[in-house]
Design an enzyme around this catalytic site. Structure first.
Site, short mmCIF file in Angstrom:
data_model
loop_
_atom_site.label_atom_id
_atom_site.label_comp_id
_atom_site.label_asym_id
_atom_site.label_seq_id
_atom_site.Cartn_x
_atom_site.Cartn_y
_atom_site.Cartn_z
N ASP A 224 60.30 69.31 31.33
CA ASP A 224 59.79 68.14 32.07
C ASP A 224 58.94 68.63 33.24
O ASP A 224 59.37 68.59 34.39
CB ASP A 224 60.98 67.31 32.55
CG ASP A 224 60.55 65.97 33.14
OD1 ASP A 224 59.40 65.57 32.93
OD2 ASP A 224 61.40 65.34 33.80
N ASP B 20 45.86 68.18 34.57
CA ASP B 20 44.81 69.05 35.13
C ASP B 20 43.57 68.80 34.27
O ASP B 20 43.57 67.90 33.43
CB ASP B 20 45.27 70.53 35.05
CG ASP B 20 44.61 71.40 36.12
OD1 ASP B 20 43.36 71.35 36.24
OD2 ASP B 20 45.33 72.14 36.80
N THR C 60 58.51 56.06 37.62
CA THR C 60 59.39 54.92 37.91
C THR C 60 59.62 54.72 39.41
O THR C 60 60.18 53.72 39.82
CB THR C 60 60.75 55.08 37.18
OG1 THR C 60 61.20 56.42 37.36
CG2 THR C 60 60.63 54.79 35.71
#
Ligand code: C5P
Length: 236
Positions: free
Chosen positions: A66, A71, A121
């Site tokens: 994760d 980029d 979130t």
């Protein structure tokens, strides 16, 4: 395409949000055969944890890296090529079209699957506006989910509350991976949009990412197994 009939045990991804390799190895040892899927994020990866990916893969476990890449396309592609050699199952990227396209192309021919993070979130409409976006959270999540699907991204990271509506948008071929999962009575911590494991599965989540309810439990193995039992019940 996501695998059919994922067994309940494999739907729990335990977040190894720990300060170092020693702590991670001790926890993996305590969880033993119970847990088959682990997530390695910023904290452990930047503390020397990336070699654990190969170690875990060689011992038959699955790993979700994760690192939420974003980029220029060439840099994303070269990074994904390197990650693809580590033996992980999932890698997250931010859901920008150039980034998703580069990541999907670079993972071709490997077993690595790309998950797109639509909107973090921790962001609400005000945060998006402050960052210069015209769209609010729900519109941007929807637009990015559609772009991810068109670009061939393998899955989405979303809150359990978004799982049902995202299935309506992207169908059932993409994996939905949801953090923000809390067993009934567990401390919420900084998570705001939470669901119990059973409700998250019922809402359509394919995989649940759980960190503190397991890492902070007195009996980590029992905590993980209780969540897997709840997942199995929700699946009927
Ligand atoms: O401890 P907790 O169960 O809240 O951990 C959730 C894990 O999922 C953390 O590793 C966090 O970084 C990750 N995550 C999240 N929300 C996202 C994406 C990832 O909580 N939108």
């Amino acid at each position: 395409m996501k695998p059919a009939n994922i067994v309940p045990r494999d739907r729990l991804i335990v977040a190894l949000d720990l300060p170092g390799v020693e702590a991670a190895e001790a926890m993996i040892g305590r969880l033993g055969d119970s847990v088959t899927f682990y997530k390695i994020g910023y904290q452990l990866a930047y503390a020397g944890g990336l070699p654990l990916v190969r170690q875990l893969a060689d011992s038959g476990k699955k790993v979700f890296i994760d690192l939420k890449l974003h980029d220029i396309g060439n840099t994303v592609a070269r990074g994904v090529e390197s990650v693809a050699k580590l033996g992980a199952t999932f890698l997250t990227v931010h859901a920008y079209p150039q980034t998703m396209k580069a990541a999907v192309e670079a993972r071709a021919g490997s077993d690595l699957k790309i998950l797109a993070v639509t909107v973090l979130t921790s962001y609400d409409d005000g945060d998006l506006h402050a960052a210069g976006y015209r769209l609010g959270v729900s519109d941007l999540v929807e637009a990015r989910a559609q772009q991810a699907q068109v670009l061939g991204v393998d899955g989405l990271v979303c809150s359990p509350e978004e799982a049902a509506s995202l299935h309506k948008i992207v169908g059932h071929q993409m994996s939905l991976v949801t953090p923000g999962v809390r067993p009934a009575g567990a401390a919420t911590g900084d998570q705001k949009r939470i669901m119990t494991p059973g409700r998250a599965i019922a809402a359509g989540a394919d995989y649940l990412v759980v960190g503190r309810p397991i890492t902070e439990a007195a009996d980590q193995k029992a905590a993980a197994e209780a969540i897997q039992v709840e997942i199995a019940r929700a699946l009927g």
